[in-house]
Design an enzyme around this catalytic site. Structure first.
Site, mmCIF file in Angstrom:
data_model
loop_
_atom_site.group_PDB
_atom_site.id
_atom_site.type_symbol
_atom_site.label_atom_id
_atom_site.label_comp_id
_atom_site.label_asym_id
_atom_site.label_seq_id
_atom_site.Cartn_x
_atom_site.Cartn_y
_atom_site.Cartn_z
ATOM 1 N N GLU A 5 0.817 -1.218 0.000
ATOM 2 C CA GLU A 5 0.000 0.000 0.000
ATOM 3 C C GLU A 5 0.851 1.269 0.000
ATOM 4 O OE1 GLU A 5 -3.393 0.194 2.509
ATOM 5 O OE2 GLU A 5 -4.004 -1.872 2.102
ATOM 6 N N HIS A 41 -2.917 -1.573 9.549
ATOM 7 C CA HIS A 41 -2.474 -2.935 9.864
ATOM 8 C C HIS A 41 -1.297 -2.876 10.837
ATOM 9 C CE1 HIS A 41 -4.416 -5.322 6.433
ATOM 10 N NE2 HIS A 41 -4.897 -4.099 6.361
#
Length: 412
Positions: free
Chosen positions: A18, A241
């Site tokens: 990401e 995360h």
């Protein structure tokens, strides 16, 4: 903050997902120039794959494979299709060992109860295991890290680990320090919505560090840890995360001779694994068939809507031809309404044509994956039939006196 943390902890390898902005990658590359002089950014899709690797070891070669299925372009609010989800590979040397390092990010699961992306994620897991198997034949060390967006016992996860033989660091580690049950997406994270977790109130484990030994080197996970929410002295964490850290130990292998009893046990274990793998691939094939039926239904809907738009366009052209065929007749509809209706017809035709093409491409990819799985199941079953049935060890019996040994006697 992520750059400062990576500089401070000085990992040998860093696998990121990401990193959607190449500007962010260039910033990290500059920030980590001293601790991680070698890096690579894997480019794919419209906005990029988001995959990056930073290493203390020189990167000798890289390759990126974009998954054939990756969501739908009209689901713009999910954005997976525009990201061009892929798997990136980097080849480097650790001492005298050749290491294949893989980093990936699979399609997200937005609703576990009605997961319309499950066939896509299963195909991605299938292509990922194929890519790893076919590119790691000469590797001594195999490492895979990334956001798999799959729970440990999900179909795609079992397919990936069973086919490649990759081991989960969390399950193999001797020491763990982190979130409960190794969770990497926790409910206390302010960057996520608790609705994303569904029935899992505390959190889920969907990020992994997987490894595989070889004939030249054994790999052991001595310790593993995750971040635990908010950063010290800050009210927020590094990301949505939790970060995973694994300390892996490499040991050179010494070839050892194995006795017949151990070979027999190894054969029994291999037969059991093959039988399990046949079941997993069959289950994956069934899920892909479900995706096939869904794609066929959506393509039929697009074609039917396109035909309706085409019929409406022909009707409008017929109305437009009335003044030409009947001299002196006036246009029965206002000019503005006539043009708006024409624009609507063209928009319907264009949209349905693009959707028909997209669903045809999706069908081709799903059919290709299903064909590959069918061949794989046949090959695995053939191998399974080649294993002898497990029997108690008995000394071979000699034929009665005066009788010739049979061609099928064990002694022969």
């Amino acid at each position: 903050m992520i750059g400062e943390m990576l500089c401070r902890e000085e990992h040998d390898l860093v696998l990121l997902q990401e990193v959607w902005s190449e500007r962010d990658y260039l910033y990290l590359k500059k920030k980590l120039a001293c601790s991680h002089p070698h890096s690579h950014y894997f480019k794919s899709g419209v906005i990029g794959s988001g995959l990056a690797i930073f290493s203390k070891y020189r990167i000798h070669d890289t390759f990126v494979y974009r998954y054939s299925l990756n969501g739908y372009p009209y689901m713009a609010h999910h954005g997976d299709w525009f990201g061009g989800k892929a798997v990136g590979m980097a080849i480097l040397n650790i001492g005298s060992l050749t290491a294949n390092i893989y980093v990936t990010h699979l399609h997200a699961e937005y609703c576990r109860e009605k997961d319309s992306y499950l066939p896509h994620r299963v195909v991605q897991a299938w292509e990922l295991q194929q890519f790893i198997r076919h590119t790691s034949a000469g590797a001594d060390v195999i490492l895979l890290g990334g956001d798999l967006n799959m729970h440990p016992q999900d179909l795609g996860n079992r397919l990936l680990r069973s086919y490649t033989g990759l081991q989960d660091s969390y399950l193999e580690t001797a020491k763990f320090d982190g979130c409960e049950n190794g969770m990497t997406l926790i409910a206390d994270n302010p960057f996520i919505s608790k609705k994303e977790l569904g029935p899992f109130e505390k959190g889920i484990r969907i990020d992994y560090i997987l490894f595989k030994s070889s004939s030249k080197a054994d790999i052991y996970c001595d310790s593993m840890s995750t971040t635990k929410g908010s950063v010290l002295d800050h009210p927020f964490p590094y990301s949505d995360h939790e970060a995973l850290t694994a300390e892996l130990r490499l040991e050179y292998c010494i070839p050892a001779q194995t006795g017949s009893d151990r070979q027999s046990k190894n054969q029994d274990a291999a037969a059991g694994k093959l039988a399990e793998l046949v079941d997993i691939v069959t289950e994956a094939r069934t899920e892909v068939k479900v995706g096939l039926h869904c794609a066929e239904r959506m393509r039929y809907t697009a074609a039917r809507t396109g035909v309706m738009g085409l019929a409406l366009l022909f009707l409008e052209l017929a109305i437009a031809a009335v003044p030409w065929l009947a001299l002196g007749a006036e246009q029965p509809f206002p000019r503005t309404s006539f043009y708006l209706l024409a624009a609507l017809c063209f928009a319907i035709l264009l949209t349905t044509s693009l959707l028909y093409i997209f669903y045809t491409m999706e069908l081709k990819s799903l059919q290709g994956a299903e064909d590959q799985m069918r061949l794989a199941v046949g090959s695995l079953q053939e191998k399974l039939r080649g294993f002898p049935l497990a029997q108690p060890h008995n000394p071979p019996r000699r034929p009665p006196e005066g009788q010739e040994p049979s061609a099928f006697d064990p002694e022969e």
